[in-house]
Design a protein around this motif. Sequence first.
Motif, mmCIF file in Angstrom:
data_model
loop_
_atom_site.group_PDB
_atom_site.id
_atom_site.type_symbol
_atom_site.label_atom_id
_atom_site.label_comp_id
_atom_site.label_asym_id
_atom_site.label_seq_id
_atom_site.Cartn_x
_atom_site.Cartn_y
_atom_site.Cartn_z
ATOM 1 N N ALA A 241 4.593 -1.815 5.625
ATOM 2 C CA ALA A 241 5.947 -1.273 5.718
ATOM 3 C C ALA A 241 6.878 -1.940 4.712
ATOM 4 C CB ALA A 241 6.487 -1.435 7.133
ATOM 5 N N ALA A 242 6.702 -3.241 4.493
ATOM 6 C CA ALA A 242 7.580 -3.961 3.567
ATOM 7 C C ALA A 242 7.433 -3.438 2.142
ATOM 8 C CB ALA A 242 7.278 -5.452 3.610
ATOM 9 N N ILE A 243 6.236 -2.994 1.783
ATOM 10 C CA ILE A 243 6.010 -2.507 0.425
ATOM 11 C C ILE A 243 6.246 -1.005 0.313
ATOM 12 C CG2 ILE A 243 4.273 -2.232 -1.399
ATOM 13 C CD1 ILE A 243 5.158 -5.110 -1.038
ATOM 14 N N LEU A 244 5.737 -0.232 1.266
ATOM 15 C CA LEU A 244 5.653 1.212 1.074
ATOM 16 C C LEU A 244 6.705 2.028 1.808
ATOM 17 C CD1 LEU A 244 1.756 1.579 1.270
ATOM 18 C CD2 LEU A 244 3.198 1.613 -0.784
ATOM 19 N N LEU A 245 7.304 1.502 2.877
ATOM 20 C CA LEU A 245 8.204 2.314 3.697
ATOM 21 C C LEU A 245 9.436 2.775 2.920
ATOM 22 C CD1 LEU A 245 8.535 3.394 6.640
ATOM 23 C CD2 LEU A 245 9.910 1.357 7.100
ATOM 24 N N ARG A 246 9.947 1.932 2.027
ATOM 25 C CA ARG A 246 11.133 2.278 1.235
ATOM 26 C C ARG A 246 10.795 2.487 -0.243
ATOM 27 N NH1 ARG A 246 12.495 3.185 5.552
ATOM 28 N NH2 ARG A 246 13.846 1.992 6.951
ATOM 29 N N ALA A 247 9.522 2.534 -0.559
ATOM 30 C CA ALA A 247 9.121 2.627 -1.963
ATOM 31 C C ALA A 247 9.569 3.934 -2.613
ATOM 32 C CB ALA A 247 7.614 2.482 -2.088
ATOM 33 N N ASP A 248 9.477 5.032 -1.895
ATOM 34 C CA ASP A 248 9.772 6.312 -2.532
ATOM 35 C C ASP A 248 11.230 6.405 -2.966
ATOM 36 O OD1 ASP A 248 7.152 6.821 -2.015
ATOM 37 O OD2 ASP A 248 7.475 8.640 -0.840
ATOM 38 N N SER A 249 12.137 5.862 -2.172
ATOM 39 C CA SER A 249 13.549 5.894 -2.560
ATOM 40 C C SER A 249 13.861 4.845 -3.620
ATOM 41 C CB SER A 249 14.440 5.706 -1.331
ATOM 42 O OG SER A 249 14.164 4.471 -0.681
ATOM 43 N N ARG A 250 13.333 3.646 -3.474
ATOM 44 C CA ARG A 250 13.699 2.558 -4.385
ATOM 45 C C ARG A 250 12.994 2.637 -5.734
ATOM 46 N NH1 ARG A 250 13.745 -3.152 -1.270
ATOM 47 N NH2 ARG A 250 14.035 -3.810 -3.441
ATOM 48 N N VAL A 251 11.753 3.060 -5.746
ATOM 49 C CA VAL A 251 10.976 3.066 -6.992
ATOM 50 C C VAL A 251 10.973 4.438 -7.659
ATOM 51 C CG1 VAL A 251 8.681 2.661 -7.991
ATOM 52 C CG2 VAL A 251 9.515 1.190 -6.145
ATOM 53 N N PHE A 252 10.999 5.496 -6.842
ATOM 54 C CA PHE A 252 10.831 6.839 -7.396
ATOM 55 C C PHE A 252 12.063 7.735 -7.268
ATOM 56 C CE2 PHE A 252 6.629 5.314 -6.054
ATOM 57 C CZ PHE A 252 5.919 5.454 -7.234
ATOM 58 N N GLY A 253 13.083 7.261 -6.548
ATOM 59 C CA GLY A 253 14.278 8.085 -6.381
ATOM 60 C C GLY A 253 14.039 9.330 -5.551
ATOM 61 N N ARG A 254 13.094 9.259 -4.616
ATOM 62 C CA ARG A 254 12.742 10.386 -3.758
ATOM 63 C C ARG A 254 12.990 10.010 -2.294
ATOM 64 N NH1 ARG A 254 9.101 13.838 -6.520
ATOM 65 N NH2 ARG A 254 9.828 13.934 -8.680
ATOM 66 N N PRO A 255 13.078 10.992 -1.409
ATOM 67 C CA PRO A 255 13.267 10.660 0.014
ATOM 68 C C PRO A 255 12.054 9.919 0.583
ATOM 69 C CG PRO A 255 13.783 12.969 -0.421
ATOM 70 C CD PRO A 255 13.123 12.448 -1.645
ATOM 71 N N ASN A 256 12.302 8.981 1.469
ATOM 72 C CA ASN A 256 11.209 8.301 2.160
ATOM 73 C C ASN A 256 10.657 9.220 3.241
ATOM 74 O OD1 ASN A 256 11.522 5.739 0.783
ATOM 75 N ND2 ASN A 256 13.398 5.476 1.976
ATOM 76 N N PRO A 257 9.335 9.349 3.354
ATOM 77 C CA PRO A 257 8.772 10.269 4.352
ATOM 78 C C PRO A 257 8.939 9.801 5.789
ATOM 79 C CG PRO A 257 7.018 9.109 3.173
ATOM 80 C CD PRO A 257 8.298 8.784 2.471
ATOM 81 N N CYS A 258 9.072 8.487 6.001
ATOM 82 C CA CYS A 258 9.251 7.943 7.345
ATOM 83 C C CYS A 258 10.490 7.060 7.374
ATOM 84 C CB CYS A 258 8.035 7.123 7.773
ATOM 85 S SG CYS A 258 6.537 8.085 7.989
ATOM 86 N N ALA A 259 11.264 7.198 8.436
ATOM 87 C CA ALA A 259 12.473 6.388 8.555
ATOM 88 C C ALA A 259 12.171 4.994 9.061
ATOM 89 C CB ALA A 259 13.474 7.073 9.483
#
Length: 332
Positions: A241-259
């Motif tokens: 979770a620490a690496i991947l849960l917020r990765a899409d928003s922080r690294v890719f500028g996309r919505p995170n699939p799970c809140a």
Amino acid sequence: MPHAPDLDRNARLSVAPMMDWTDRHCRAFHRVLSREALLHTEMVTSAALVRGGATRLLDFDAAEHPVALQLGGSDPGELAEAAAMGAERGYAEVNLNCGCPSDRVQSGSFGAVLMERPALVADCVRAMREAVAVPVTVKCRIGVDEQDPEAVLPDFLARIADAGVERVTVHARKAWLQGLSPKENREVPPLDHPLVHRMKRRFPALHVSINGGIATLDDVEAQLDHVDGAMVGRAAYHDPAAILLRADSRVFGRPNPCAAPEDAALAMIPHIERHLAAGGRLHQVTRHMLGLFAGRPGARLWRRTLSEGGAKPGAGAAVLHEALAHVTRAAA
């Protein structure tokens, strides 16, 4: 399936191929957490596919995309045949392992020992590229044993780039082929991130990802100031979770699939039920989910419930709900 330009973007963050860990259930779990990060199989040897007929090792679900097949081997013809098998199965890319230091890999004349044979690596990737339309990439070390990385690494990169490789991941440590275990080779040789940064400047057309010592999303973002991508290994497995849960928003500028991690746990139930219906066991999936609540109240009971309950004959999704209830109660 993503094409090369998308894979270059996906490779801004990738999860390393890890033996006994990044199987199809682990990848399904990581994909629930991130829709964008590039995932990898465990290393599969070309001999197992071509000579051993172990095509089951290529099994994966299209929902895992983007996912790369990592191959181990040193025979150009055999690697080309194995790469073609992977591409036919639908993998988005094929990656050649030039970084694993284990004794078993050395005895097969592949993995990190190939850092000593850059001309052979170039022959391998040329043959693989001729056999497949998907990208062929390389994962390597900065050198092995007494090699001087300042001299060895640029020569290695120049040769594989000339052979048509457009994307490389560099584990920023030497591998010591004698005297250190694979585990020690992940920790003992000193990191040299600046060397990899210099390689990116020296080879601006090469997509360079860095691996080694990257344990947080902050680390990933810091590396992206210097190179094109960051590969995370054990941290993505032990604290996903620490690496991947917020990765899409922080690294890719996309919505995170799970809140939240709780959402990721529940999102795995369809995969679990399909696996059980096919005759699989719960623990084969949930063993990859033990770190989901790392550092949170209830994490110990989450791990214990999944470990003990998931291994019992007939265990089903109810065990996951029970484990999740421990976390929910602890947070109340």
